[in-house]
Scaffold this active site. Structure first.
Site, PDB file in Angstrom:
ATOM      1  N   ASN A   1      19.552  79.888  68.615  1.00  0.00           N
ATOM      2  CA  ASN A   1      18.760  78.996  67.737  1.00  0.00           C
ATOM      3  C   ASN A   1      19.512  77.866  67.144  1.00  0.00           C
ATOM      4  O   ASN A   1      18.803  76.757  66.457  1.00  0.00           O
ATOM      5  CB  ASN A   1      18.293  79.930  66.635  1.00  0.00           C
ATOM      6  CG  ASN A   1      17.955  79.388  65.350  1.00  0.00           C
ATOM      7  OD1 ASN A   1      16.891  78.785  65.216  1.00  0.00           O
ATOM      8  ND2 ASN A   1      18.794  79.471  64.528  1.00  0.00           N
TER       9      ASN A   1
ATOM     10  N   SER B   1      12.469  72.846  71.093  1.00  0.00           N
ATOM     11  CA  SER B   1      11.826  71.876  70.169  1.00  0.00           C
ATOM     12  C   SER B   1      10.582  71.218  70.961  1.00  0.00           C
ATOM     13  O   SER B   1      10.902  71.091  72.250  1.00  0.00           O
ATOM     14  CB  SER B   1      12.707  70.855  69.762  1.00  0.00           C
ATOM     15  OG  SER B   1      11.793  70.054  68.802  1.00  0.00           O
TER      16      SER B   1
ATOM     17  N   TYR C   1      18.344  64.244  71.236  1.00  0.00           N
ATOM     18  CA  TYR C   1      18.170  65.614  70.977  1.00  0.00           C
ATOM     19  C   TYR C   1      16.876  66.080  71.763  1.00  0.00           C
ATOM     20  O   TYR C   1      17.070  67.274  72.211  1.00  0.00           O
ATOM     21  CB  TYR C   1      17.660  65.499  69.318  1.00  0.00           C
ATOM     22  CG  TYR C   1      16.988  66.847  68.629  1.00  0.00           C
ATOM     23  CD1 TYR C   1      17.853  67.941  68.218  1.00  0.00           C
ATOM     24  CD2 TYR C   1      15.723  67.068  68.926  1.00  0.00           C
ATOM     25  CE1 TYR C   1      17.349  69.219  67.869  1.00  0.00           C
ATOM     26  CE2 TYR C   1      14.904  68.232  68.163  1.00  0.00           C
ATOM     27  CZ  TYR C   1      15.881  69.156  67.645  1.00  0.00           C
ATOM     28  OH  TYR C   1      15.335  70.238  67.145  1.00  0.00           O
ATOM     29  N   ALA C   2      15.973  65.277  71.986  1.00  0.00           N
ATOM     30  CA  ALA C   2      14.830  65.708  72.825  1.00  0.00           C
ATOM     31  C   ALA C   2      15.333  65.966  74.218  1.00  0.00           C
ATOM     32  O   ALA C   2      14.886  66.648  74.927  1.00  0.00           O
ATOM     33  CB  ALA C   2      13.695  64.634  72.694  1.00  0.00           C
ATOM     34  N   ALA C   3      16.275  65.031  74.803  1.00  0.00           N
ATOM     35  CA  ALA C   3      16.713  65.364  76.003  1.00  0.00           C
ATOM     36  C   ALA C   3      17.538  66.692  76.070  1.00  0.00           C
ATOM     37  O   ALA C   3      17.392  67.095  77.020  1.00  0.00           O
ATOM     38  CB  ALA C   3      18.022  64.088  76.220  1.00  0.00           C
TER      39      ALA C   3
ATOM     40  N   LYS D   1      16.693  69.361  74.441  1.00  0.00           N
ATOM     41  CA  LYS D   1      15.966  70.587  74.051  1.00  0.00           C
ATOM     42  C   LYS D   1      15.160  70.576  75.259  1.00  0.00           C
ATOM     43  O   LYS D   1      14.827  71.627  75.852  1.00  0.00           O
ATOM     44  CB  LYS D   1      15.107  70.235  72.825  1.00  0.00           C
ATOM     45  CG  LYS D   1      15.746  70.392  71.648  1.00  0.00           C
ATOM     46  CD  LYS D   1      16.296  71.517  71.365  1.00  0.00           C
ATOM     47  CE  LYS D   1      16.751  71.677  69.805  1.00  0.00           C
ATOM     48  NZ  LYS D   1      17.416  73.063  69.524  1.00  0.00           N
TER      49      LYS D   1
HETATM   50  N1  LIG Z   1      12.948  72.635  61.405  1.00  0.00           N
HETATM   51  C1  LIG Z   1      12.194  71.864  62.459  1.00  0.00           C
HETATM   52  O1  LIG Z   1      11.367  71.070  62.099  1.00  0.00           O
HETATM   53  C2  LIG Z   1      12.750  72.259  63.780  1.00  0.00           C
HETATM   54  C3  LIG Z   1      11.639  71.808  64.765  1.00  0.00           C
HETATM   55  C4  LIG Z   1      12.082  71.838  66.211  1.00  0.00           C
HETATM   56  C5  LIG Z   1      13.100  72.648  66.643  1.00  0.00           C
HETATM   57  N2  LIG Z   1      13.919  73.289  65.578  1.00  0.00           N
HETATM   58  C6  LIG Z   1      15.005  73.916  66.034  1.00  0.00           C
HETATM   59  O2  LIG Z   1      15.150  75.209  65.355  1.00  0.00           O
HETATM   60  C7  LIG Z   1      16.468  75.664  65.269  1.00  0.00           C
HETATM   61  C8  LIG Z   1      16.811  75.980  64.001  1.00  0.00           C
HETATM   62  O3  LIG Z   1      16.804  74.793  63.176  1.00  0.00           O
HETATM   63  P1  LIG Z   1      16.570  74.876  61.674  1.00  0.00           P
HETATM   64  O4  LIG Z   1      15.194  73.986  61.335  1.00  0.00           O
HETATM   65  O5  LIG Z   1      16.278  76.207  61.185  1.00  0.00           O
HETATM   66  O6  LIG Z   1      17.747  74.147  60.914  1.00  0.00           O
HETATM   67  P2  LIG Z   1      18.684  74.609  60.023  1.00  0.00           P
HETATM   68  O7  LIG Z   1      19.779  73.419  59.736  1.00  0.00           O
HETATM   69  O8  LIG Z   1      18.225  75.164  58.780  1.00  0.00           O
HETATM   70  O9  LIG Z   1      19.548  75.555  60.613  1.00  0.00           O
HETATM   71  C9  LIG Z   1      20.578  75.385  61.708  1.00  0.00           C
HETATM   72  C10 LIG Z   1      21.753  76.423  61.594  1.00  0.00           C
HETATM   73  O10 LIG Z   1      22.684  75.872  62.632  1.00  0.00           O
HETATM   74  C11 LIG Z   1      24.189  75.930  62.174  1.00  0.00           C
HETATM   75  N3  LIG Z   1      24.726  75.034  63.083  1.00  0.00           N
HETATM   76  C12 LIG Z   1      24.776  73.676  63.344  1.00  0.00           C
HETATM   77  N4  LIG Z   1      25.650  73.216  64.429  1.00  0.00           N
HETATM   78  C13 LIG Z   1      26.410  74.582  64.682  1.00  0.00           C
HETATM   79  C14 LIG Z   1      27.329  74.830  65.747  1.00  0.00           C
HETATM   80  N5  LIG Z   1      27.932  73.872  66.129  1.00  0.00           N
HETATM   81  N6  LIG Z   1      27.550  76.271  65.748  1.00  0.00           N
HETATM   82  C15 LIG Z   1      27.084  77.190  64.957  1.00  0.00           C
HETATM   83  N7  LIG Z   1      26.023  76.947  64.098  1.00  0.00           N
HETATM   84  C16 LIG Z   1      25.500  75.598  64.119  1.00  0.00           C
HETATM   85  C17 LIG Z   1      23.696  75.327  60.958  1.00  0.00           C
HETATM   86  O11 LIG Z   1      25.126  75.447  60.082  1.00  0.00           O
HETATM   87  C18 LIG Z   1      22.610  75.826  60.184  1.00  0.00           C
HETATM   88  O12 LIG Z   1      23.049  77.105  59.570  1.00  0.00           O
HETATM   89  C19 LIG Z   1      17.114  74.351  65.713  1.00  0.00           C
HETATM   90  O13 LIG Z   1      17.664  74.878  67.072  1.00  0.00           O
HETATM   91  C20 LIG Z   1      16.405  73.230  65.796  1.00  0.00           C
HETATM   92  O14 LIG Z   1      16.720  72.343  66.636  1.00  0.00           O
HETATM   93  C21 LIG Z   1      13.561  73.042  64.227  1.00  0.00           C
END
Ligand SMILES: NC(=O)c1ccc[n+]([C@@H]2O[C@H](COP(=O)([O-])OP(=O)(O)OC[C@H]3O[C@@H](n4cnc5c(N)ncnc54)[C@H](O)[C@@H]3O)[C@@H](O)[C@H]2O)c1
Length: 259
Positions: A94, A146, A159-161, A163
């Site tokens: 995640n 995503s 990022y899209a690439a 995902k």
């Molecule tokens: N929030 C959105 O709108 C959204 C939309 C589509 C996809 N996503 C995806 O959902 C997932 C969770 O994102 P979120 O929205 O909860 O964001 P968030 O920023 O709340 O959580 C992301 C977590 O990942 C951790 N992280 C970042 N780099 C890291 C690394 N190198 N090693 C270990 N941990 C790391 C961060 O410390 C953070 O706690 C992600 O993969 C994100 O791409 C989120």
């Protein structure tokens, strides 16, 4: 209610990025449903908060620092998880990160970081966890990609690439390991109210306007909340999904309706 069997009783689950919005909600839900949860995050303090909340409610959780972009950190985190919580039954990839700007305004060093976290990070996790799952002939992997990877998203090209790459990778790993009792599926969040989304809104210049535009274009009429995601993630990780692999599910209030 004591004495009631829960879906994930006796299971060990890793959630990367477990200290964040979606990862925190997912870790908490797994623990509520009986799992022992390894909350892995680059931000140990955030992971500790989630693990403490789980333990405070009588659950089992360990916060473990892990940089998924660094293979030695991944190996150490997996070893710590297995030593404390036992062999890994479920892996939820995640953790993610993004910067929001038009592709032509980005630099190669930024692409490297985006790819290291959003694509190579998940590869490290699979590469480190899969051999044990193969040996036990059982495992569930859920990758959080995503909708940006399915339908594109302005300001998020690399990022899209990553995902989109994660989706393709998941389907291939699902094929390679299906005969070993391992399933691999993907959940694609739409806009979800987390720290990452706050940065996205700032990057767009006019956060309120962007949020309103999303609200208007999302059929279910609101931005997602972190708690909207665990249902789909836990479904793929559960026995109810034992005959489901290589699939992609958007949890986006209907914003994207991919075939
Ligand atoms: N929030 C959105 O709108 C959204 C939309 C589509 C996809 N996503 C995806 O959902 C997932 C969770 O994102 P979120 O929205 O909860 O964001 P968030 O920023 O709340 O959580 C992301 C977590 O990942 C951790 N992280 C970042 N780099 C890291 C690394 N190198 N090693 C270990 N941990 C790391 C961060 O410390 C953070 O706690 C992600 O993969 C994100 O791409 C989120």
């Amino acid at each position: 209610m004591s004495g009631v069997t829960k879906r994930f009783d006796g299971k060990t689950v890793i959630v990367t990025g477990g200290g964040g919005g979606i990862g925190g909600a997912t870790s908490i839900r797994f623990a509520q449903e009986g799992a022992r949860v390894a909350v892995l995050d680059l931000n140990l303090e955030a992971a500790e908060k989630v693990a403490a909340a789980i333990r405070g409610n009588g659950g089992v959780a360990e916060a473990i620092r892990c940089d998924i972009a660094d293979r030695s950190s991944v190996d150490a985190a997996i070893a710590a998880t297995e030593a404390k919580l036992g062999p890994i039954d479920v892996l939820v990839n995640n953790a993610g990160w993004d910067i929001f700007r038009p592709f032509v305004k980005t630099e190669p060093a930024q692409w490297d970081k985006l790819i290291a976290i959003n694509l190579t990070g998940a590869l490290h996790m699979h590469h480190a966890v899969l051999p044990g799952m193969v040996e036990r002939r059982a495992g569930r992997i859920v990758n959080v990609a995503s909708d940006a990877g399915r339908v594109g998203s302005s300001g998020e090209a690399v990022y899209a690439a990553c995902k989109g790459g994660l989706v393709a990778f998941s389907k291939t790993i699902a094929r390679e390991h299906a005969r070993q009792g391992i399933t691999v599926n993907v959940v694609c969040p739409g806009p979800t109210d987390t720290a990452l989304f706050a940065v996205f809104k700032e990057g767009a210049g006019n956060p309120e306007k962007l949020e309103e535009a999303f609200r208007r274009s999302i059929p279910l009429g609101r931005i997602g909340q972190p708690d909207d995601l665990p249902g789909a993630i836990l479904f793929f990780a559960s026995d109810d999904a034992r005959y489901v692999t290589g699939q992609v599910l958007s949890v986006s209030g209907g914003l994207t309706m991919s075939g």
